[in-house]
Design a protein around this motif. Structure first.
Motif, PDB file in Angstrom:
ATOM      1  N   ARG A   1       0.490   4.432  -2.512  1.00  0.00           N
ATOM      2  CA  ARG A   1       0.331   5.815  -2.041  1.00  0.00           C
ATOM      3  C   ARG A   1       1.448   6.703  -2.593  1.00  0.00           C
ATOM      4  NH1 ARG A   1      -1.029   4.174   4.255  1.00  0.00           N
ATOM      5  NH2 ARG A   1      -3.163   3.414   3.868  1.00  0.00           N
TER       6      ARG A   1
ATOM      7  N   TYR B   1      -3.936  13.135  -2.094  1.00  0.00           N
ATOM      8  CA  TYR B   1      -2.607  12.818  -2.624  1.00  0.00           C
ATOM      9  C   TYR B   1      -2.203  13.856  -3.664  1.00  0.00           C
ATOM     10  CZ  TYR B   1      -3.521   8.348  -0.363  1.00  0.00           C
ATOM     11  OH  TYR B   1      -3.828   7.383   0.571  1.00  0.00           O
TER      12      TYR B   1
ATOM     13  N   LYS C   1     -13.796   6.695   0.623  1.00  0.00           N
ATOM     14  CA  LYS C   1     -12.825   6.811   1.716  1.00  0.00           C
ATOM     15  C   LYS C   1     -11.947   5.561   1.777  1.00  0.00           C
ATOM     16  CE  LYS C   1     -15.230  10.103   4.697  1.00  0.00           C
ATOM     17  NZ  LYS C   1     -15.918  10.348   5.986  1.00  0.00           N
ATOM     18  N   GLN C   2     -12.547   4.391   1.574  1.00  0.00           N
ATOM     19  CA  GLN C   2     -11.748   3.173   1.592  1.00  0.00           C
ATOM     20  C   GLN C   2     -10.793   3.135   0.399  1.00  0.00           C
ATOM     21  OE1 GLN C   2     -13.735  -0.453   2.602  1.00  0.00           O
ATOM     22  NE2 GLN C   2     -12.204  -1.751   1.627  1.00  0.00           N
TER      23      GLN C   2
ATOM     24  N   GLU D   1       6.774   8.257   1.291  1.00  0.00           N
ATOM     25  CA  GLU D   1       5.841   7.123   1.364  1.00  0.00           C
ATOM     26  C   GLU D   1       6.521   5.857   0.859  1.00  0.00           C
ATOM     27  OE1 GLU D   1       2.697   5.570   2.847  1.00  0.00           O
ATOM     28  OE2 GLU D   1       2.534   7.747   2.620  1.00  0.00           O
TER      29      GLU D   1
ATOM     30  N   LEU E   1     -11.876  13.327   1.861  1.00  0.00           N
ATOM     31  CA  LEU E   1     -11.213  12.071   1.509  1.00  0.00           C
ATOM     32  C   LEU E   1      -9.701  12.175   1.690  1.00  0.00           C
ATOM     33  CD1 LEU E   1     -13.100  11.304  -1.847  1.00  0.00           C
ATOM     34  CD2 LEU E   1     -13.630  10.435   0.445  1.00  0.00           C
ATOM     35  N   PRO E   2      -9.001  11.054   1.825  1.00  0.00           N
ATOM     36  CA  PRO E   2      -7.530  11.093   1.829  1.00  0.00           C
ATOM     37  C   PRO E   2      -7.030  11.790   0.563  1.00  0.00           C
ATOM     38  CG  PRO E   2      -8.304   8.931   2.504  1.00  0.00           C
ATOM     39  CD  PRO E   2      -9.515   9.687   2.039  1.00  0.00           C
TER      40      PRO E   2
ATOM     41  N   GLY F   1      -9.558   5.717  -1.066  1.00  0.00           N
ATOM     42  CA  GLY F   1      -8.529   6.706  -0.795  1.00  0.00           C
ATOM     43  C   GLY F   1      -7.473   6.195   0.164  1.00  0.00           C
ATOM     44  N   THR F   2      -7.841   5.283   1.015  1.00  0.00           N
ATOM     45  CA  THR F   2      -6.891   4.684   1.960  1.00  0.00           C
ATOM     46  C   THR F   2      -6.068   3.584   1.297  1.00  0.00           C
ATOM     47  OG1 THR F   2      -8.363   5.159   3.830  1.00  0.00           O
ATOM     48  CG2 THR F   2      -6.679   3.451   4.153  1.00  0.00           C
ATOM     49  N   ASP F   3      -6.739   2.727   0.527  1.00  0.00           N
ATOM     50  CA  ASP F   3      -6.068   1.560  -0.058  1.00  0.00           C
ATOM     51  C   ASP F   3      -5.434   1.838  -1.428  1.00  0.00           C
ATOM     52  OD1 ASP F   3      -6.891   0.220   2.178  1.00  0.00           O
ATOM     53  OD2 ASP F   3      -8.555  -0.828   1.190  1.00  0.00           O
TER      54      ASP F   3
ATOM     55  N   VAL G   1       0.824  -1.212   0.000  1.00  0.00           N
ATOM     56  CA  VAL G   1       0.000   0.000   0.000  1.00  0.00           C
ATOM     57  C   VAL G   1       0.853   1.255   0.000  1.00  0.00           C
ATOM     58  CG1 VAL G   1      -0.241   0.141   2.526  1.00  0.00           C
ATOM     59  CG2 VAL G   1      -2.037   1.080   1.043  1.00  0.00           C
ATOM     60  N   HIS G   2       2.050   1.191   0.586  1.00  0.00           N
ATOM     61  CA  HIS G   2       2.911   2.383   0.602  1.00  0.00           C
ATOM     62  C   HIS G   2       3.446   2.687  -0.797  1.00  0.00           C
ATOM     63  CE1 HIS G   2       2.709   2.726   4.932  1.00  0.00           C
ATOM     64  NE2 HIS G   2       3.023   1.448   5.043  1.00  0.00           N
TER      65      HIS G   2
END
Length: 521
Positions: free
Chosen positions: A288, A338, A476-477, A348, A335-336, A479-481, A284-285
């Motif tokens: 991101r 980037y 939101k999910q 990241e 939302l997250p 945006g996280t994943d 995931v990093h």
């Protein structure tokens, strides 16, 4: 199973009470005569939609739907002259009387049921659009009733989609082994009867002189296949074709073809997909870091500015069917985020198992703006140590790769979108466990149980507010994943010779009897 990515438009619809706007069928004769020649990038060896998702670009001149989605997002009658919605889970389609197939046989409810059940078959990629269906029944000779397992806000427009085109039951049963293939083809009710398919050159059609819808403008229709958009532009300049209905690199195409460019609404989105199940992309990093490294302005410039930067996997114009602009804007800001920031991207990446970056192949093909988009991705990610080698492939090979077993799907840049005006199409097609099957649309191999739950919850919501809450949770999910990085919302673009017009051009043009919109000046 072969497949390509399809684009679409976003708007709002109303199905309940849909009624006929024209009278009974009447014979049609070409009013302008001659031939119209269409250029398309790519090719197909079949016009059977179940075997190829490029097939609808061809078959839509010949096969029709129960209803048709217009450019403004409303539905109009087609093979169904009326649609009743007596309860949230029941849709009753009343067929237009007297419609005939090219062989003179009358269209009946049995043909409609047989067609839809074939698309619903779990063995077909089209079955994903029928998950909410409980039964499809011929109530009588001219009535089809679809009953859903639960309310589904995505269903009303499904009857207008390419995965609901109607063919003749008897013809299919007589030609099961070769249906859609050269030499056999298919049997429909549409304005142009397909007479020839050559996977290397294109397809030919003749006017249906008994078309129920009236005006068929040309005696013949020809679709010519091209391996690149540049070659299609050169053919348009040489006057060997009359128009190209899907142009991605507008600046280059306009310069090469010296033709008119017409832009219309679309829900097509350029995005980068990363396989969440295997390789470095499963970290995931890494994903991101990619989201921070990609610069959306470069992608917008690549298409000559005929696009807008986008940060959400469901385009705002789709969300506008269920919420106000202010509410959408506030949600997106929650939302997250980037933003393009190479320092943040490197920081990241340092958290990942690949702090110094890695090397990988980035397969691409000359479809939409895939090639230049992939080159931009490779250039931008190279700045943080992710070294990608862009590998150009034939459309057939690329399609096979992106539709491979989930763990084997490569990271790709492509442009695609939803084919309905509801915000649920993007999630239902590009996300969830149903798309993990071979040939499925889940390019990122991202199918956690929570995503399936949210998608189902949103489709069954009975109020726009409840739908919006579900899609907010989903975004939101995502945006996280970060399985996908949305980059730009594209226009639909048509390259057309000066002697022709296309009324109300928009995408997805292939979900309607599009040749009827073309006229010679």
């Amino acid at each position: 199973m072969r497949r390509v990515l399809a684009t679409a438009t976003a708007a709002i619809i109303a199905v309940s009470g849909l009624s006929a706007c024209s009278g009974s069928p009447q014979a049609a004769t070409p009013t302008q005569g001659g031939v119209v020649r269409i250029g398309m990038v790519g090719s197909t060896s079949t016009v059977d939609i179940v075997d190829s998702q490029i097939a609808p670009l061809i078959s839509s001149a010949s096969l029709e739907n129960l209803v048709q989605l217009k450019a403004d997002g409303s539905l109009e009658p087609r093979l169904a002259e009326k649609v009743d919605n007596p309860s949230p889970t029941v849709y009753v389609y009343h067929l237009r009387p007297g419609v005939k197939f090219w062989d003179g046989q009358e269209l009946t409810a049995d043909d409609v049921v047989y067609s839809l059940e074939r698309y619903r078959d779990p063995a077909s990629y089209t079955s994903a659009k029928y998950k909410s269906v409980s039964t499809i029944e011929a109530t009588d000779k001219n009535t089809v009733t679809v009953t859903l397992k639960a309310p589904d806000s995505n269903w009303p427009t499904q009857a207008s989609m390419f995965s609901s085109q109607i063919f003749q039951k008897k013809f299919y049963e007589d030609h099961k082994d070769n249906f859609g293939n050269p030499g056999t083809l298919l049997m429909g009710t549409g304005p142009y009867e397909i007479t020839k398919l050559d996977p290397t050159t294109g397809a030919e059609f003749k006017a249906n002189k008994n078309y129920w819808g009236g005006d068929v403008k040309f005696d013949k229709l020809e679709i010519k296949f091209f391996d690149t958009e540049t070659n299609a532009a050169l053919a348009l300049r040489a006057k060997s074709i009359d128009l190209v209905p899907s142009v991605s690199n507008v600046t280059a195409f306009e310069s090469t073809s010296q033709a008119n460019i017409v832009s219309g609404p679309s829900c097509s989105m350029g995005f980068f997909a990363m396989n969440t199940q295997s390789g470095p992309w499963s970290d995931v990093h890494v994903r991101r870091a990619v989201a921070h490294a990609l610069n959306r302005d470069a992608f917008v410039n690549d298409v000559g500015g005929r696009a807008d930067p986008i940060t959400t996997f469901i385009p705002p114009n789709s969300l506008s069917t269920i919420a106000s602009a202010d509410k959408i804007d506030a949600m997106i800001k929650s939302l997250p985020q980037y933003p393009h920031d190479l320092d943040a991207a490197k920081a990241e990446l340092a958290k990942s198992a690949y702090p110094d970056g890695f090397t990988a192949e980035l397969p691409t093909t000359d479809f939409s703006n895939n090639v230049t988009g992939s080159q931009i991705v490779a250039d931008q990610l190279g700045k943080i140590g992710i070294k990608l080698t862009v590998k150009s492939e034939t459309i057939a090979k690329w399609v096979a790769g992106v539709g491979a077993a989930a763990k084997d799907r490569p990271a790709i840049y492509t442009a695609g979108g939803g084919c309905t005006p509801t915000p649920g199409y993007m999630p239902s097609y590009w996300l969830g466990s149903a798309g993990l099957a071979e040939g499925g649309g889940n390019l990122a191999a991202y199918g956690p149980e929570s995503v399936d739950r949210i998608i189902s919850q949103a489709s069954q919501a009975t109020t726009p507010e409840a739908q919006f809450d579900s899609y907010t949770e989903l975004l939101k999910q995502l945006g996280t994943d970060v399985p996908y990085v949305p980059l730009m919302a594209l226009n639909g673009n048509l390259g057309i010779a000066s002697g022709f017009e296309w009324t109300s051009y928009h995408q997805p043009w292939w979900n309607e009897a599009w040749p009827l919109n073309i006229t010679r000046k």
